[in-house]
Motif scaffolding. Sequence first.
Motif, short mmCIF file in Angstrom:
data_model
loop_
_atom_site.label_atom_id
_atom_site.label_comp_id
_atom_site.label_asym_id
_atom_site.label_seq_id
_atom_site.Cartn_x
_atom_site.Cartn_y
_atom_site.Cartn_z
N ASP A 1 -1.76 15.37 -0.83
CA ASP A 1 -1.29 16.39 -1.76
C ASP A 1 -1.02 15.77 -3.13
O ASP A 1 -0.76 14.56 -3.24
CB ASP A 1 -0.01 17.05 -1.26
N GLU A 2 -1.07 16.60 -4.15
CA GLU A 2 -0.66 16.14 -5.47
C GLU A 2 0.85 15.92 -5.46
O GLU A 2 1.58 16.69 -4.84
CB GLU A 2 -1.04 17.17 -6.54
N GLN A 3 1.29 14.88 -6.14
CA GLN A 3 2.73 14.62 -6.16
C GLN A 3 3.15 14.04 -7.51
O GLN A 3 2.32 13.53 -8.27
CB GLN A 3 3.11 13.65 -5.04
N ARG A 4 4.45 14.14 -7.77
CA ARG A 4 5.01 13.60 -9.00
C ARG A 4 5.49 12.17 -8.74
O ARG A 4 6.20 11.92 -7.76
CB ARG A 4 6.17 14.47 -9.48
N PHE A 5 5.11 11.26 -9.63
CA PHE A 5 5.51 9.87 -9.49
C PHE A 5 6.56 9.53 -10.54
O PHE A 5 6.59 10.11 -11.63
CB PHE A 5 4.31 8.94 -9.62
N ALA A 6 7.39 8.55 -10.22
CA ALA A 6 8.50 8.21 -11.10
C ALA A 6 8.06 7.48 -12.36
O ALA A 6 8.78 7.47 -13.36
CB ALA A 6 9.51 7.34 -10.33
N SER A 7 6.88 6.88 -12.32
CA SER A 7 6.40 6.12 -13.48
C SER A 7 4.89 6.10 -13.49
O SER A 7 4.23 6.40 -12.49
CB SER A 7 6.94 4.69 -13.43
N LEU A 8 4.33 5.70 -14.64
CA LEU A 8 2.88 5.56 -14.74
C LEU A 8 2.39 4.42 -13.87
O LEU A 8 1.27 4.46 -13.35
CB LEU A 8 2.47 5.34 -16.19
N GLU A 9 3.24 3.40 -13.68
CA GLU A 9 2.86 2.29 -12.80
C GLU A 9 2.70 2.78 -11.36
O GLU A 9 1.76 2.38 -10.65
CB GLU A 9 3.91 1.18 -12.87
N ALA A 10 3.61 3.65 -10.93
CA ALA A 10 3.51 4.20 -9.58
C ALA A 10 2.29 5.10 -9.45
O ALA A 10 1.62 5.12 -8.40
CB ALA A 10 4.78 4.97 -9.23
N LEU A 11 1.99 5.85 -10.50
CA LEU A 11 0.80 6.70 -10.51
C LEU A 11 -0.45 5.85 -10.41
O LEU A 11 -1.38 6.18 -9.65
CB LEU A 11 0.77 7.55 -11.78
N LYS A 12 -0.50 4.73 -11.17
CA LYS A 12 -1.66 3.85 -11.12
C LYS A 12 -1.85 3.28 -9.72
O LYS A 12 -2.99 3.21 -9.21
CB LYS A 12 -1.51 2.71 -12.13
N THR A 13 -0.76 2.89 -9.08
CA THR A 13 -0.85 2.36 -7.72
C THR A 13 -1.42 3.40 -6.76
O THR A 13 -2.27 3.10 -5.90
CB THR A 13 0.54 1.91 -7.23
#
Length: 312
Positions: free
Chosen positions: A281-293
Motif C-alpha cells: 500500500d502507499e504510505q507516509r514516511f517520516a523522511s525522504l531518506e525513509a522514502l528512498k529506502t
Amino acid sequence: MQLVRGLHNLRPRHRGCVATIGNFDGVHRGHQAILARLRERAAELGLPSCVVIFEPQPREFFAADSAPPRLSRLREKLQLLAAAGIDQVLCLSFNRRLRELSAAEFVSAVLVEGLGVRHLEVGDDFRFGCDRTGDFAFLCKVGPDAGFSVEEAATVELDGERVSSTRVRQALAAADFALAERLLGRPFCIEGRVLHGQKLARQLGTPTANVQLKRRRVPLSGVFVASVELDGRRWPGVANIGVRPTVQGDGRPHLEVHLLDFAGELYGRHLTVAFHHKLRDEQRFASLEALKTAIDGDVAAARAYWQGQPPK
C-alpha cells in the motif's frame, strides 16, 4: 472507426445502423460479447455497427465524488471499441437536458431521428430515460412501430458469476490481477502522456515517468510491479498510484512508473502501463531518506518478480 460527438454532428450518412447503448467501461468480456453480436447483425443486414456511449458516464453526472472509479477513460474506451471492429461511435454529452428525456423521447431523438436504428442490441441490465424507466421490455414494445428490432444480449459468466465492470473493480481492489485479466480478456492497463513533475524521484536516485491520469478516481492505489510497451519492447518496472503523502501534493491521484534499466527521454511520450502484482500500500514516511529506502526496496522486489517470470 468514426467518432460523432453529439446529436448535432450526425449526418445523413450516419443514419441506418445496428446499434447498442451503454457505458462500456473497461470493454470487458461481457461487453466484447455484445460487440461481437453487434458486428454479426450488422453484417447480416449490410449496415454499419454503432455504439452509443455517454460522457460523462451517468453516475459521474449525478454524483461525481462517489461514482465508481473508471476502468478506462474516453480515449482508452474508443481505442478498445475500434479494436473490436466497430464502425462508428456516437458519444452523447450526459447533461441535464439528456437526463430529463423520457424513455420515449430518448428513443425518438436518438434512435429514430438521430441514428435511424434498424436493429438494437442491449445488455440484460440496460436502463435509460428519465428515472431509468426505459428497459428491454419497453424497447420491444416501441421498436416495431419505430422501425427497429431488439435483441437482448446474453449474459457472460466466468466461474459462475456475471462478468461486469463492478466485478473487475473488485478484482483490482483485491489486487487479483489474474482474475481482472480473465474478466477483461487482457491485462489491466492505464495509459497517458508523460508530463514534467517535481522530479523528486530523480533526486532520490530512481527516476520515474509522471503519467497523466485525466481522471478523478482510479481503481488502484499502492505500489505495483508493472510493465510498459515501448518501441516494440516490454520494459519491466515498478509503478506507484496515489496521492504521494510523504511530499506536499495536490491531493489528486498520480501515476509514476520507473522502468528498470531504462536510459532515455520519455517526456511527451504516450505510455501504456500494465499492472501485474501489488507490492504494498502507499504510505507516509517520516523522511525522504525513509522514502528512498522504501523505493529501493520496491525496485528490488520488482526485479525479483521479473526474474521469476518466464520470458514472453
